[in-house]
Design an enzyme around this catalytic site. Structure first.
Site, short mmCIF file in Angstrom:
data_model
loop_
_atom_site.label_atom_id
_atom_site.label_comp_id
_atom_site.label_asym_id
_atom_site.label_seq_id
_atom_site.Cartn_x
_atom_site.Cartn_y
_atom_site.Cartn_z
CB THR A 190 32.47 51.18 37.60
OG1 THR A 190 31.49 50.20 37.85
CG2 THR A 190 33.23 51.47 38.89
NE ARG A 218 27.21 42.53 41.44
CZ ARG A 218 28.08 43.41 40.96
NH1 ARG A 218 27.92 44.70 41.21
NH2 ARG A 218 29.07 43.03 40.21
N GLY A 220 29.32 44.44 44.43
CA GLY A 220 30.41 44.13 43.50
C GLY A 220 31.77 44.34 44.13
CG ASP A 221 34.85 45.53 41.46
OD1 ASP A 221 33.75 45.51 40.89
OD2 ASP A 221 35.75 46.36 41.17
CB THR A 241 36.22 49.97 35.74
OG1 THR A 241 35.02 49.88 34.94
CG2 THR A 241 37.39 50.16 34.79
N GLY A 242 34.81 47.09 35.67
CA GLY A 242 34.46 45.91 34.88
C GLY A 242 33.52 45.01 35.65
N GLY A 244 32.34 42.93 38.36
CA GLY A 244 32.79 42.88 39.74
C GLY A 244 33.07 41.49 40.25
N1 GLY Z 1 32.81 46.94 38.81
C1 GLY Z 1 31.55 47.33 39.28
C2 GLY Z 1 30.67 46.24 39.66
O1 GLY Z 1 30.76 45.15 39.12
O2 GLY Z 1 29.84 46.44 40.51
#
Ligand code: GLY
Length: 338
Positions: A190, A218, A220-221, A241-242, A244
């Site tokens: 990301t 889906r 994410g964060d 990042t990581g 989500g």
């Molecule tokens: N951090 C990006 C995601 O999990 O979508």
């Protein structure tokens, strides 16, 4: 308030296994280029938001990151991307979730912020909006290498019977996407950027293809305020990042900014302690700038590609591994603005 402009970006946190098959120098060069193009805007007097967006657009276009051209594929073999921007001066926010076809989702997020009365558009509505805005579409993705990677990962999941065993959590070992068992998440790649401009205003931008083999739809964060990004002038700015699911359940970026009175480095470390207490190691990374213009970062994965530039530095500093600090480089140029 006059300030020393600064731009910091990341190219994803994780086990960095994706670096094994490719040239680490090329990866570092991509980070440096994105930071340089963003910082040039700051030198010209552009806003923190413009600089952060430029850095993210450059990474979306490079194909070296899990965003834009390099986005990973969902279980159905489709690309669905999330992106967002936030401006600290007025808490303006724009995001897109599960958007398709658009070359630069972060630009679509800016358009949501500037052209609509909403904060977040999703899926078909987001894609339709971006097309109506005349944004560039890509007919060349997924790239052949991403399609091949998708096939390999999907076959591994199917062969392992992971789907029958319980969906995403069970797929973690095969895909390298879960960190709660102490195993580093695979490089999420990301991308994100945080910036402060010459007025002392803060802003951030984030873009991602999400997780490999994620379920269609889906989110994410990355497009969620407080989770994947947060910016308030006078308080601080952070992007994450990581994995989500853990980042959004820990509201990582809001937690970091809430601790910014400790300074950016300490705030990032405390935010990561908070996340790790909930979900264990191997989950995420975060970068931030505090109101005095000092940068910080923290990660609990094996690595996180990152770059930083501050007015006075000849060129951006780049690092991947946790021990590669840049505090000294920054301290050298941390005098009062001229
Ligand atoms: N951090 C990006 C995601 O999990 O979508």
């Amino acid at each position: 308030m006059a300030a020393l402009p600064i731009l910091m970006l990341h190219g994803g946190a994780g086990a960095m296994r994706t670096l094994e098959g490719r040239d680490e120098r090329a990866y570092r060069d991509s980070l440096r280029l994105a930071c340089r193009l963003g910082s040039e805007l700051l030198v010209e007097g552009s806003s923190a938001l413009e600089a952060a967006v430029q850095a993210v657009v450059t990474m979306e276009d490079s194909g070296n990151f899990n965003a834009g051209l390099g986005s990973c594929l969902n279980f159905d073999g489709e690309i669905e991307m999330d992106a967002a921007v936030m401006r600290g001066s007025d808490r303006a926010f724009g995001g897109v979730a599960a958007i398709r076809q658009v070359a630069n989702p972060v630009v679509a997020a800016c358009q949501v912020m500037e052209q609509t009365r909403h904060c977040l558009l999703g899926a078909e509505g987001a894609t339709r909006f971006a097309k109506a805005q005349g944004l560039t579409l890509r007919s060349d993705f997924p790239s052949q290498s991403r399609r091949l990677a998708w096939r390999r990962k999907r076959e591994a999941v199917t062969a392992g019977g992971a789907l029958e065993a319980g969906g995403l959590a069970a797929m973690g070992g095969v895909l390298g996407i879960q960190g709660s068992a102490g195993q580093d998440a695979d490089s999420s790649d990301t991308v994100g950027a945080v910036a402060m401009d010459a007025d002392g205003s803060l802003a951030c931008a984030v873009s991602t293809g999400g997780l490999w083999l994620k379920q269609a739809g889906r989110i994410g964060d990355s497009p969620l305020p407080g989770a994947g990004l947060w910016a308030v002038d006078g308080e601080g700015v952070a992007v994450a990042t990581g994995t989500g699911e853990m980042i959004l359940r820990s509201l990582l970026c809001k937690e970091v900014v809430d601790r910014m009175h400790h300074g950016a480095s300490r705030a990032c470390a405390l935010g990561m302690t908070h996340l790790e207490a909930l979900f264990g190691p191997g989950v995420a990374g975060v970068i931030a700038i505090d109101p005095s213009g000092m940068p910080g970062f923290a990660l609990n994965t094996r690595g996180m590609g990152r770059a930083v530039w501050r007015l006075g530095m000849e060129r951006p500093a780049v690092a991947i591994w946790p021990e590669e600090g840049w505090d000294e480089t920054i301290a050298e140029v941390s005098g009062a603005p001229g």
